[in-house]
Design a protein around this motif. Sequence first.
Motif, PDB file in Angstrom:
ATOM      1  N   CYS A  92      -8.661  13.794   1.854  1.00 48.36           N
ATOM      2  CA  CYS A  92      -8.357  15.126   2.406  1.00 48.36           C
ATOM      3  C   CYS A  92      -8.201  16.212   1.341  1.00 48.36           C
TER       4      CYS A  92
ATOM      5  N   ALA B 122      -1.163  -6.904  -3.938  1.00 49.54           N
ATOM      6  CA  ALA B 122      -0.305  -7.822  -3.190  1.00 49.54           C
ATOM      7  C   ALA B 122      -1.139  -8.696  -2.255  1.00 49.54           C
TER       8      ALA B 122
ATOM      9  N   ALA C  52      -5.843   7.283  -0.126  1.00 49.92           N
ATOM     10  CA  ALA C  52      -7.112   7.990   0.041  1.00 49.92           C
ATOM     11  C   ALA C  52      -6.901   9.492   0.137  1.00 49.92           C
TER      12      ALA C  52
ATOM     13  N   THR D  81      -4.637  11.139   8.224  1.00 50.24           N
ATOM     14  CA  THR D  81      -3.352  11.098   7.529  1.00 50.24           C
ATOM     15  C   THR D  81      -2.155  11.318   8.466  1.00 50.24           C
ATOM     16  N   PRO D  82      -2.159  12.371   9.294  1.00 52.96           N
ATOM     17  CA  PRO D  82      -0.966  12.571  10.139  1.00 52.96           C
ATOM     18  C   PRO D  82      -0.735  11.414  11.100  1.00 52.96           C
TER      19      PRO D  82
ATOM     20  N   ASP E 135      -5.020   3.290   8.456  1.00 49.90           N
ATOM     21  CA  ASP E 135      -6.457   3.031   8.570  1.00 49.90           C
ATOM     22  C   ASP E 135      -6.824   1.547   8.635  1.00 49.90           C
TER      23      ASP E 135
ATOM     24  N   GLU F 121       1.684  -1.169  -4.873  1.00 46.33           N
ATOM     25  CA  GLU F 121       0.472  -0.345  -4.938  1.00 46.33           C
ATOM     26  C   GLU F 121      -0.404  -0.847  -6.081  1.00 46.33           C
TER      27      GLU F 121
ATOM     28  N   GLY G 276       0.513   6.232   4.888  1.00 41.63           N
ATOM     29  CA  GLY G 276       1.365   5.463   5.789  1.00 41.63           C
ATOM     30  C   GLY G 276       2.480   4.738   5.046  1.00 41.63           C
TER      31      GLY G 276
ATOM     32  N   GLY H 225       0.819  -1.214   0.000  1.00 40.82           N
ATOM     33  CA  GLY H 225       0.000   0.000   0.000  1.00 40.82           C
ATOM     34  C   GLY H 225       0.851   1.261   0.000  1.00 40.82           C
TER      35      GLY H 225
HETATM   36  C1  LIG Z   1     -13.304  11.497   2.083  1.00 39.57           C
HETATM   37  C2  LIG Z   1     -12.175  11.450   3.062  1.00 39.57           C
HETATM   38  C3  LIG Z   1     -11.750  12.609   3.647  1.00 39.57           C
HETATM   39  C4  LIG Z   1     -10.702  12.593   4.550  1.00 39.57           C
HETATM   40  N1  LIG Z   1     -10.296  13.776   5.096  1.00 39.57           N
HETATM   41  C5  LIG Z   1      -9.233  13.778   5.927  1.00 39.57           C
HETATM   42  C6  LIG Z   1      -8.732  15.003   6.451  1.00 39.57           C
HETATM   43  O1  LIG Z   1      -9.272  16.078   6.179  1.00 39.57           O
HETATM   44  N2  LIG Z   1      -7.648  14.952   7.256  1.00 39.57           N
HETATM   45  C7  LIG Z   1      -7.008  13.768   7.570  1.00 39.57           C
HETATM   46  O2  LIG Z   1      -6.010  13.793   8.271  1.00 39.57           O
HETATM   47  N3  LIG Z   1      -7.490  12.587   7.101  1.00 39.57           N
HETATM   48  C8  LIG Z   1      -8.570  12.563   6.293  1.00 39.57           C
HETATM   49  N4  LIG Z   1      -9.015  11.371   5.780  1.00 39.57           N
HETATM   50  C9  LIG Z   1      -8.369  10.118   6.219  1.00 39.57           C
HETATM   51  C10 LIG Z   1      -7.059   9.845   5.498  1.00 39.57           C
HETATM   52  O3  LIG Z   1      -7.252   9.921   4.092  1.00 39.57           O
HETATM   53  C11 LIG Z   1      -6.588   8.456   5.885  1.00 39.57           C
HETATM   54  O4  LIG Z   1      -6.522   8.381   7.297  1.00 39.57           O
HETATM   55  C12 LIG Z   1      -5.210   8.133   5.322  1.00 39.57           C
HETATM   56  O5  LIG Z   1      -5.231   8.220   3.915  1.00 39.57           O
HETATM   57  C13 LIG Z   1      -4.804   6.722   5.764  1.00 39.57           C
HETATM   58  O6  LIG Z   1      -3.603   6.364   5.174  1.00 39.57           O
HETATM   59  P1  LIG Z   1      -3.260   4.814   4.931  1.00 39.57           P
HETATM   60  O7  LIG Z   1      -1.854   4.789   4.460  1.00 39.57           O
HETATM   61  O8  LIG Z   1      -3.624   4.029   6.115  1.00 39.57           O
HETATM   62  O9  LIG Z   1      -4.259   4.355   3.785  1.00 39.57           O
HETATM   63  P2  LIG Z   1      -4.449   4.914   2.319  1.00 39.57           P
HETATM   64  O10 LIG Z   1      -3.949   6.300   2.196  1.00 39.57           O
HETATM   65  O11 LIG Z   1      -5.859   4.680   1.965  1.00 39.57           O
HETATM   66  O12 LIG Z   1      -3.532   3.994   1.415  1.00 39.57           O
HETATM   67  C14 LIG Z   1      -3.742   2.628   1.256  1.00 39.57           C
HETATM   68  C15 LIG Z   1      -3.187   2.232  -0.102  1.00 39.57           C
HETATM   69  O13 LIG Z   1      -3.069   0.829  -0.161  1.00 39.57           O
HETATM   70  C16 LIG Z   1      -3.428   0.387  -1.463  1.00 39.57           C
HETATM   71  N5  LIG Z   1      -3.791  -1.040  -1.359  1.00 39.57           N
HETATM   72  C17 LIG Z   1      -4.833  -1.583  -0.676  1.00 39.57           C
HETATM   73  N6  LIG Z   1      -4.799  -2.930  -0.755  1.00 39.57           N
HETATM   74  C18 LIG Z   1      -3.712  -3.238  -1.513  1.00 39.57           C
HETATM   75  C19 LIG Z   1      -3.153  -4.467  -1.945  1.00 39.57           C
HETATM   76  N7  LIG Z   1      -3.678  -5.639  -1.587  1.00 39.57           N
HETATM   77  N8  LIG Z   1      -2.048  -4.414  -2.739  1.00 39.57           N
HETATM   78  C20 LIG Z   1      -1.495  -3.237  -3.102  1.00 39.57           C
HETATM   79  N9  LIG Z   1      -1.988  -2.037  -2.704  1.00 39.57           N
HETATM   80  C21 LIG Z   1      -3.063  -2.047  -1.909  1.00 39.57           C
HETATM   81  C22 LIG Z   1      -4.593   1.296  -1.832  1.00 39.57           C
HETATM   82  O14 LIG Z   1      -4.792   1.340  -3.224  1.00 39.57           O
HETATM   83  C23 LIG Z   1      -4.101   2.630  -1.259  1.00 39.57           C
HETATM   84  O15 LIG Z   1      -3.381   3.373  -2.207  1.00 39.57           O
HETATM   85  C24 LIG Z   1     -10.063  11.362   4.876  1.00 39.57           C
HETATM   86  C25 LIG Z   1     -10.497  10.179   4.278  1.00 39.57           C
HETATM   87  C26 LIG Z   1     -11.537  10.215   3.389  1.00 39.57           C
HETATM   88  C27 LIG Z   1     -11.978   8.931   2.754  1.00 39.57           C
END
Ligand SMILES: Cc1cc2nc3c(=O)[nH]c(=O)nc-3n(C[C@H](O)[C@H](O)[C@H](O)COP(=O)(O)OP(=O)(O)OC[C@H]3O[C@@H](n4cnc5c(N)ncnc54)[C@H](O)[C@@H]3O)c2cc1C
Length: 448
Positions: free
Chosen positions: A47, A114, A41, A311-312, A303, A34, A15, A11
């Motif tokens: 965001c 993956a 997200a 995000t942070p 997440d 990815e 993160g 991913g």
């Molecule tokens: C509409 C919306 C608004 C938001 N607004 C805010 C905000 O204002 N402020 C804030 O701080 N947070 C906000 N968030 C939350 C924030 O976007 C998430 O907390 C953050 O993106 C989490 O990061 P992550 O790395 O855990 O997951 P993600 O950023 O979602 O990344 C996960 C990645 O893993 C990839 N993936 C998944 N499964 C696989 C697999 N099997 N193989 C390969 N790749 C894979 C996905 O394609 C994705 O690119 C918001 C979220 C949403 C949905």
Amino acid sequence: MPFDYDLVIIGAGSGGIAAAERAAGYGVRVAIAEQAKVGGACINYGCIPEKLLDYAASYKQLDKLASSYGWDKVARHFHWSHFVDAKNRHLQHLNELHLHNLQHSGAKLIQGQAAFLDAHTVLIADRPVTADKILIAVGAKPLIPEIPGIECAITWRELYNLPAQPKHLAILGSDPIGVKVAGSMNELETHVTQIIAGDCVLAELDAEIGKRIQDKMIQQGVQIFSHSYVEKIERIGDRFCLKLSGKYTDSVIVDTVFVDAPRKPNLENLNLEQVGIQRTPSGAIQVDEFSRTTHVNVFAVGDCTDRIPLTPSAIAQARAFADTEFGGQPQMVSYDWVPISISSHPEAATVGLSEAQAREKYGDAVQCYRTQFRPLFYCLSQLNEKSLLKVVVNRDDAERILGVHMLGEGSVEMIQTLAIALSLGATKQNLDRAIGIHPSSAEELFSM
Ligand SMILES: Cc1cc2nc3c(=O)[nH]c(=O)nc-3n(C[C@H](O)[C@H](O)[C@H](O)COP(=O)(O)OP(=O)(O)OC[C@H]3O[C@@H](n4cnc5c(N)ncnc54)[C@H](O)[C@@H]3O)c2cc1C
């Protein structure tokens, strides 16, 4: 047998990218898988697009104020497709920036989905890749409620790329994402009907702030059906009829249905059972304070775990993981003073305990200070915009501040820095003794 990499990350969202860059900085060999666009997200449908939509919507309020400052009235029209194009150009730029930074860090991006083959091997686009350690950073996806006809609804994944601006948008749910979308779309002159199960939007926030936001939304034209539920959605030509139950039993006919769905960890097809990784009762990956899963060489951040889904927070967990595992500096993330912003209209921000949470914990020792004022910015206009600041303190502990809640212009920027003071144990007396910037909204904090 040597592994292909020291670390494989599944991913490339907030993160995953943060972990890849930090770990690669320690000289370890990193690959990151990815399945879609890098950035996850936050960039692609969270965001950033949400905030850009909020900025687009904020011109409405500026236009209302401009004439009171001596500007001619101008007729402006919002073009959804121009906004979508401009937004996509910026997202493309951010995607390229992430690709560049990943490449520059030395991490290898492997495009594809993956899944685990065993605890040291993941299959990425049909190719087995081995690593000493594996980090799961797969994020979350919308948990769609089971309502007949719900397949016609969109979520935040689709909203920001709709081919045309909705004329009448139904929003199902009352969480921050739904509130932000309702506020922005309403300002952009989409008719918004929000259907919420409870009495008020934003149940997680301090009740006073939630109520004020809801009152403001209604005043601005958002139609809110509280204590109501969507029983089914029927298509009628190119529109949709929502049959309601609860307090409001009217049918609502709209051209777009948006589900403010809760997010659930994106764990299908990962084959976690293969490695015996346990989940929490809510279905997230179970981790300890060092992001270690129940398998010794597998870790998870962001997440897909049960921690604050922002995000942070994902970035902080990812960097702490890399510092701990590869940098020789064990790090834990503290979640005590995480500021939260709501880009409602006007914006709101909060940090620490709500009044209700504080009373549950400290009983009668809790005292609240609040002030309402009209920011100078609005004083030349007829608009009766008021800001609200609320400080929750513990009287039994030298009026130590337990939470701060704000509604009004500048709240987000104010809370951000105030959170640092709170994490250092700031008291009401510290606020009283601070010298503010005049004129500003922030100075009101120091004379409550
Ligand atoms: C509409 C919306 C608004 C938001 N607004 C805010 C905000 O204002 N402020 C804030 O701080 N947070 C906000 N968030 C939350 C924030 O976007 C998430 O907390 C953050 O993106 C989490 O990061 P992550 O790395 O855990 O997951 P993600 O950023 O979602 O990344 C996960 C990645 O893993 C990839 N993936 C998944 N499964 C696989 C697999 N099997 N193989 C390969 N790749 C894979 C996905 O394609 C994705 O690119 C918001 C979220 C949403 C949905």
